[in-house]
Design a protein around this motif. Structure first.
Motif, PDB file in Angstrom:
ATOM      1  N   UNK A   1      14.235  10.651   4.543  1.00 50.69           N
ATOM      2  CA  UNK A   1      13.737  10.259   3.228  1.00 50.69           C
ATOM      3  C   UNK A   1      12.265  10.629   3.111  1.00 50.69           C
ATOM      4  N   UNK A   2      11.812  10.723   1.852  1.00 52.40           N
ATOM      5  CA  UNK A   2      10.450  11.168   1.560  1.00 52.40           C
ATOM      6  C   UNK A   2       9.667  10.027   0.922  1.00 52.40           C
ATOM      7  N   UNK A   3       8.493   9.762   1.478  1.00 54.46           N
ATOM      8  CA  UNK A   3       7.587   8.744   0.936  1.00 54.46           C
ATOM      9  C   UNK A   3       6.304   9.408   0.477  1.00 54.46           C
ATOM     10  N   UNK A   4       5.706   8.840  -0.555  1.00 52.62           N
ATOM     11  CA  UNK A   4       4.505   9.366  -1.206  1.00 52.62           C
ATOM     12  C   UNK A   4       3.520   8.206  -1.276  1.00 52.62           C
ATOM     13  N   UNK A   5       2.380   8.337  -0.610  1.00 57.29           N
ATOM     14  CA  UNK A   5       1.436   7.221  -0.500  1.00 57.29           C
ATOM     15  C   UNK A   5       0.084   7.647  -1.050  1.00 57.29           C
ATOM     16  N   UNK A   6      -0.415   6.950  -2.066  1.00 54.45           N
ATOM     17  CA  UNK A   6      -1.729   7.269  -2.618  1.00 54.45           C
ATOM     18  C   UNK A   6      -2.807   6.480  -1.878  1.00 54.45           C
ATOM     19  N   UNK A   7      -4.016   7.033  -1.910  1.00 58.81           N
ATOM     20  CA  UNK A   7      -5.108   6.410  -1.171  1.00 58.81           C
ATOM     21  C   UNK A   7      -4.837   6.404   0.321  1.00 58.81           C
ATOM     22  N   UNK A   8      -4.125   7.427   0.794  1.00 61.26           N
ATOM     23  CA  UNK A   8      -3.658   7.444   2.180  1.00 61.26           C
ATOM     24  C   UNK A   8      -4.604   8.173   3.125  1.00 61.26           C
ATOM     25  N   UNK A   9      -5.782   8.559   2.635  1.00 62.83           N
ATOM     26  CA  UNK A   9      -6.740   9.249   3.478  1.00 62.83           C
ATOM     27  C   UNK A   9      -7.520   8.340   4.396  1.00 62.83           C
ATOM     28  N   UNK A  10      -7.395   7.018   4.193  1.00 62.66           N
ATOM     29  CA  UNK A  10      -8.106   6.061   5.042  1.00 62.66           C
ATOM     30  C   UNK A  10      -7.516   4.672   4.816  1.00 62.66           C
ATOM     31  N   UNK A  11      -7.976   3.724   5.600  1.00 62.48           N
ATOM     32  CA  UNK A  11      -7.694   2.314   5.380  1.00 62.48           C
ATOM     33  C   UNK A  11      -6.215   1.945   5.373  1.00 62.48           C
ATOM     34  N   UNK A  12      -5.861   1.043   4.463  1.00 62.53           N
ATOM     35  CA  UNK A  12      -4.491   0.547   4.379  1.00 62.53           C
ATOM     36  C   UNK A  12      -3.517   1.683   4.077  1.00 62.53           C
ATOM     37  N   UNK A  13      -3.906   2.599   3.195  1.00 58.73           N
ATOM     38  CA  UNK A  13      -3.023   3.709   2.850  1.00 58.73           C
ATOM     39  C   UNK A  13      -2.694   4.577   4.048  1.00 58.73           C
ATOM     40  N   UNK A  14      -3.685   4.847   4.878  1.00 65.69           N
ATOM     41  CA  UNK A  14      -3.440   5.630   6.101  1.00 65.69           C
ATOM     42  C   UNK A  14      -2.480   4.883   7.017  1.00 65.69           C
ATOM     43  N   UNK A  15      -2.683   3.572   7.146  1.00 67.51           N
ATOM     44  CA  UNK A  15      -1.802   2.775   8.001  1.00 67.51           C
ATOM     45  C   UNK A  15      -0.368   2.764   7.475  1.00 67.51           C
ATOM     46  N   UNK A  16      -0.207   2.693   6.143  1.00 70.06           N
ATOM     47  CA  UNK A  16       1.139   2.723   5.546  1.00 70.06           C
ATOM     48  C   UNK A  16       1.799   4.075   5.795  1.00 70.06           C
ATOM     49  N   UNK A  17       1.048   5.148   5.561  1.00 72.91           N
ATOM     50  CA  UNK A  17       1.592   6.495   5.776  1.00 72.91           C
ATOM     51  C   UNK A  17       2.011   6.682   7.236  1.00 72.91           C
ATOM     52  N   UNK A  18       1.194   6.184   8.149  1.00 69.18           N
ATOM     53  CA  UNK A  18       1.493   6.302   9.577  1.00 69.18           C
ATOM     54  C   UNK A  18       2.750   5.530   9.932  1.00 69.18           C
ATOM     55  N   UNK A  19       2.873   4.318   9.421  1.00 66.79           N
ATOM     56  CA  UNK A  19       4.060   3.507   9.711  1.00 66.79           C
ATOM     57  C   UNK A  19       5.318   4.142   9.136  1.00 66.79           C
ATOM     58  N   UNK A  20       5.238   4.657   7.913  1.00 71.45           N
ATOM     59  CA  UNK A  20       6.398   5.308   7.316  1.00 71.45           C
ATOM     60  C   UNK A  20       6.816   6.524   8.136  1.00 71.45           C
ATOM     61  N   UNK A  21       5.839   7.305   8.567  1.00 73.03           N
ATOM     62  CA  UNK A  21       6.149   8.461   9.420  1.00 73.03           C
ATOM     63  C   UNK A  21       6.800   8.004  10.719  1.00 73.03           C
ATOM     64  N   UNK A  22       6.253   6.959  11.329  1.00 72.36           N
ATOM     65  CA  UNK A  22       6.818   6.436  12.582  1.00 72.36           C
ATOM     66  C   UNK A  22       8.240   5.921  12.383  1.00 72.36           C
ATOM     67  N   UNK A  23       8.526   5.470  11.155  1.00 65.50           N
ATOM     68  CA  UNK A  23       9.863   4.958  10.841  1.00 65.50           C
ATOM     69  C   UNK A  23      10.830   6.068  10.412  1.00 65.50           C
ATOM     70  N   UNK A  24      10.385   7.325  10.466  1.00 64.58           N
ATOM     71  CA  UNK A  24      11.293   8.440  10.213  1.00 64.58           C
ATOM     72  C   UNK A  24      11.199   9.085   8.852  1.00 64.58           C
ATOM     73  N   UNK A  25      10.225   8.692   8.045  1.00 64.93           N
ATOM     74  CA  UNK A  25      10.035   9.322   6.733  1.00 64.93           C
ATOM     75  C   UNK A  25       9.207  10.598   6.858  1.00 64.93           C
ATOM     76  N   UNK A  26       9.476  11.547   5.980  1.00 63.69           N
ATOM     77  CA  UNK A  26       8.524  12.616   5.731  1.00 63.69           C
ATOM     78  C   UNK A  26       7.546  12.068   4.687  1.00 63.69           C
ATOM     79  N   UNK A  27       6.265  12.354   4.870  1.00 61.58           N
ATOM     80  CA  UNK A  27       5.248  11.648   4.093  1.00 61.58           C
ATOM     81  C   UNK A  27       4.302  12.603   3.376  1.00 61.58           C
TER      82      UNK A  27
END
Length: 198
Positions: free
Chosen positions: A4-30
């Protein structure tokens, strides 16, 4: 089964980066989306050096066309679109007498406009792809209880709660869920900016 594909805004730092990282770790393309493309690409390369599982995309979430173009790029790259996390936000300290019209437009444009345009773009993508999906929006503890000297920020986050509740009711029949998360104090660059102004 395709990822599955996830799209995360504000993902260059902070909470957004952490969300993007977790989604990737959970098997998403991000799709790592940020106004600062250098930050977005840095995060994406850390997650997927060859670009097959994560890409950086530049978007100004206060600009509707920019958000739609970013979603289109994610779909074109990965061939699907399943989750949007409307996380990008600004949190300036704003004693009531200091708020300017330009500041109002900027903060509401990013924090509220970004959620509206993200939801619209995701909804269009889900319809084109013929399936449901998830819309996840960033509110805040400051959107549950008004915080001192944060009239602009708290106001936007209360608005996000209301928008999310309406989206959940309006889109449920299409198999689209809408939810919001409300962080408290998190050690991020934005939080440091708030702390240093208090």
């Amino acid at each position: 089964m395709a990822k599955q594909v996830a799209f995360v805004t504000g993902a260059g730092q902070g909470i957004g980066e952490a969300i993007a990282t977790r989604l990737h770790d959970d098997g998403f393309r991000v799709a790592v989306v940020d106004l600062n493309i250098d930050n977005a690409e840095k995060v994406a390369k850390k997650l997927s050096p060859d670009g097959s599982e994560a890409i950086g995309i530049k978007a100004d979430v206060s600009d509707r066309d920019s958000v739609f173009a970013a979603v289109d790029k994610a779909v074109d790259t990965f061939g699907d679109f399943n989750v949007i996390v409307n996380n990008a936000g600004l949190g300036p300290t704003t004693p009531i007498d200091t708020i300017t019209p330009d500041q109002f437009k900027l903060v509401y444009g990013v924090n509220v406009g970004g959620v509206l345009w993200g939801a619209q773009a995701a909804h269009q993508a889900f319809k084109k792809l013929g399936h449901g999906g998830k819309i996840i929006n960033a509110t805040s503890q400051a959107g549950v209880v008004g915080n001192p000297n944060l009239a602009l920020y708290s106001g936007t986050k209360f608005a996000v709660r209301g928008i999310t509740q309406v989206l959940a009711r309006d889109l449920a029949e299409e198999g689209i869920t809408a939810n919001a998360y409300a962080p408290g104090i998190v050690k991020t660059p934005m939080m440091f900016d708030i702390a240093h102004q208090v």
